[in-house]
Design a protein around this motif. Structure first.
Motif, PDB file in Angstrom:
ATOM      1  N   LYS A  35       0.829  -1.211   0.000  1.00 44.60           N
ATOM      2  CA  LYS A  35       0.000   0.000   0.000  1.00 44.60           C
ATOM      3  C   LYS A  35       0.863   1.262   0.000  1.00 44.60           C
ATOM      4  N   GLU A  36       1.977   1.242   0.729  1.00 45.56           N
ATOM      5  CA  GLU A  36       2.898   2.383   0.727  1.00 45.56           C
ATOM      6  C   GLU A  36       3.475   2.596  -0.669  1.00 45.56           C
ATOM      7  N   SER A  37       3.771   1.508  -1.361  1.00 43.31           N
ATOM      8  CA  SER A  37       4.276   1.591  -2.734  1.00 43.31           C
ATOM      9  C   SER A  37       3.221   2.190  -3.664  1.00 43.31           C
ATOM     10  N   ILE A  38       1.974   1.791  -3.474  1.00 38.55           N
ATOM     11  CA  ILE A  38       0.870   2.328  -4.286  1.00 38.55           C
ATOM     12  C   ILE A  38       0.719   3.824  -4.026  1.00 38.55           C
ATOM     13  N   LEU A  39       0.769   4.234  -2.760  1.00 35.23           N
ATOM     14  CA  LEU A  39       0.657   5.660  -2.424  1.00 35.23           C
ATOM     15  C   LEU A  39       1.755   6.476  -3.108  1.00 35.23           C
ATOM     16  N   ALA A  40       2.981   5.937  -3.108  1.00 32.77           N
ATOM     17  CA  ALA A  40       4.116   6.645  -3.702  1.00 32.77           C
ATOM     18  C   ALA A  40       3.973   6.788  -5.214  1.00 32.77           C
ATOM     19  N   GLU A  41       3.331   5.806  -5.849  1.00 30.03           N
ATOM     20  CA  GLU A  41       3.218   5.805  -7.304  1.00 30.03           C
ATOM     21  C   GLU A  41       1.838   6.234  -7.800  1.00 30.03           C
ATOM     22  N   TRP A  42       0.956   6.662  -6.900  1.00 32.11           N
ATOM     23  CA  TRP A  42      -0.408   7.033  -7.279  1.00 32.11           C
ATOM     24  C   TRP A  42      -0.378   8.186  -8.282  1.00 32.11           C
ATOM     25  N   PRO A  43      -1.089   8.072  -9.413  1.00 25.55           N
ATOM     26  CA  PRO A  43      -1.112   9.152 -10.406  1.00 25.55           C
ATOM     27  C   PRO A  43      -1.697  10.436  -9.817  1.00 25.55           C
ATOM     28  N   LYS A  44      -0.965  11.518  -9.941  1.00 24.95           N
ATOM     29  CA  LYS A  44      -1.374  12.801  -9.351  1.00 24.95           C
ATOM     30  C   LYS A  44      -2.629  13.372 -10.019  1.00 24.95           C
ATOM     31  N   GLU A  45      -2.877  13.000 -11.284  1.00 27.00           N
ATOM     32  CA  GLU A  45      -4.024  13.561 -12.001  1.00 27.00           C
ATOM     33  C   GLU A  45      -5.361  12.932 -11.590  1.00 27.00           C
ATOM     34  N   LEU A  46      -5.327  11.825 -10.855  1.00 25.68           N
ATOM     35  CA  LEU A  46      -6.576  11.194 -10.404  1.00 25.68           C
ATOM     36  C   LEU A  46      -7.148  11.944  -9.212  1.00 25.68           C
ATOM     37  N   GLU A  47      -8.440  12.208  -9.267  1.00 20.88           N
ATOM     38  CA  GLU A  47      -9.120  12.909  -8.175  1.00 20.88           C
ATOM     39  C   GLU A  47      -9.370  11.966  -7.010  1.00 20.88           C
ATOM     40  N   ASN A  48      -9.508  12.542  -5.828  1.00 25.50           N
ATOM     41  CA  ASN A  48      -9.825  11.793  -4.609  1.00 25.50           C
ATOM     42  C   ASN A  48      -8.856  10.650  -4.348  1.00 25.50           C
ATOM     43  N   GLY A  49      -7.576  10.948  -4.502  1.00 25.67           N
ATOM     44  CA  GLY A  49      -6.557   9.939  -4.228  1.00 25.67           C
ATOM     45  C   GLY A  49      -6.461   9.652  -2.742  1.00 25.67           C
ATOM     46  N   PRO A  50      -5.903   8.496  -2.392  1.00 28.03           N
ATOM     47  CA  PRO A  50      -5.762   8.135  -0.985  1.00 28.03           C
ATOM     48  C   PRO A  50      -4.706   8.994  -0.300  1.00 28.03           C
ATOM     49  N   LYS A  51      -4.902   9.255   0.981  1.00 26.37           N
ATOM     50  CA  LYS A  51      -3.939  10.048   1.756  1.00 26.37           C
ATOM     51  C   LYS A  51      -3.040   9.148   2.607  1.00 26.37           C
ATOM     52  N   THR A  52      -3.596   8.032   3.098  1.00 27.21           N
ATOM     53  CA  THR A  52      -2.828   7.094   3.928  1.00 27.21           C
ATOM     54  C   THR A  52      -3.123   5.668   3.462  1.00 27.21           C
ATOM     55  N   ILE A  53      -2.357   4.718   3.999  1.00 27.27           N
ATOM     56  CA  ILE A  53      -2.594   3.320   3.627  1.00 27.27           C
ATOM     57  C   ILE A  53      -3.947   2.831   4.136  1.00 27.27           C
ATOM     58  N   ASN A  54      -4.487   3.487   5.156  1.00 27.41           N
ATOM     59  CA  ASN A  54      -5.806   3.094   5.681  1.00 27.41           C
ATOM     60  C   ASN A  54      -6.941   3.478   4.739  1.00 27.41           C
ATOM     61  N   ASP A  55      -6.642   4.346   3.754  1.00 27.35           N
ATOM     62  CA  ASP A  55      -7.642   4.722   2.746  1.00 27.35           C
ATOM     63  C   ASP A  55      -7.712   3.705   1.617  1.00 27.35           C
TER      64      ASP A  55
END
Length: 118
Positions: A35-55
């Motif tokens: 999940k930490e890896s996903i957060l680091a690589e999450w596309p910035k252009e997507l709306e309502n992205g996760p803020k923490t791994i609990n999201d």
């Protein structure tokens, strides 16, 4: 004698249908590390992205994976994590007003059924 850990190739399917990966992880990798890896690589252009791994929730073979489990522990007889494995990512929607969840029912305002049965 050293133990060689198997490398698992995993890609993550995001809610919009795009993918992150594939990338290789060892069997000892925890779900929270994924999940930490996903957060680091999450596309910035997507709306309502996760803020923490609990999201985030990771789903593999119809099962929601627990943060403290390793990939080795997530293996099952039905779904052996070989080849490229696609895990689905679900993002918890942002809560608009957390106070609504804690309503004890004593509030006279709000939507209530006012039906009278005769």
């Amino acid at each position: 004698m050293s133990v060689v850990q198997e490398q698992l190739e995993i890609k993550f399917r995001l809610p919009d249908g795009s993918d992150i990966g594939p990338k290789k992880y060892t069997e000892a990798t925890t779900v929270s590390t994924l999940k930490e890896s996903i957060l680091a690589e999450w596309p910035k252009e997507l709306e309502n992205g996760p803020k923490t791994i609990n999201d985030l929730k990771l789903i593999n073979a119809g099962k929601i994976l627990e943060n403290n489990k390793t990939l080795a522990e997530c293996r099952s007889a039905i779904c052996d994590l070989t080849g490229v494995t696609t895990m689905h990512v679900v993002v918890k929607p942002p809560s608009q007003d957390r106070g609504i969840e804690k309503d004890d029912g004593n509030n006279s305002k709000g939507n209530r059924c006012r039906c009278t049965i005769l």
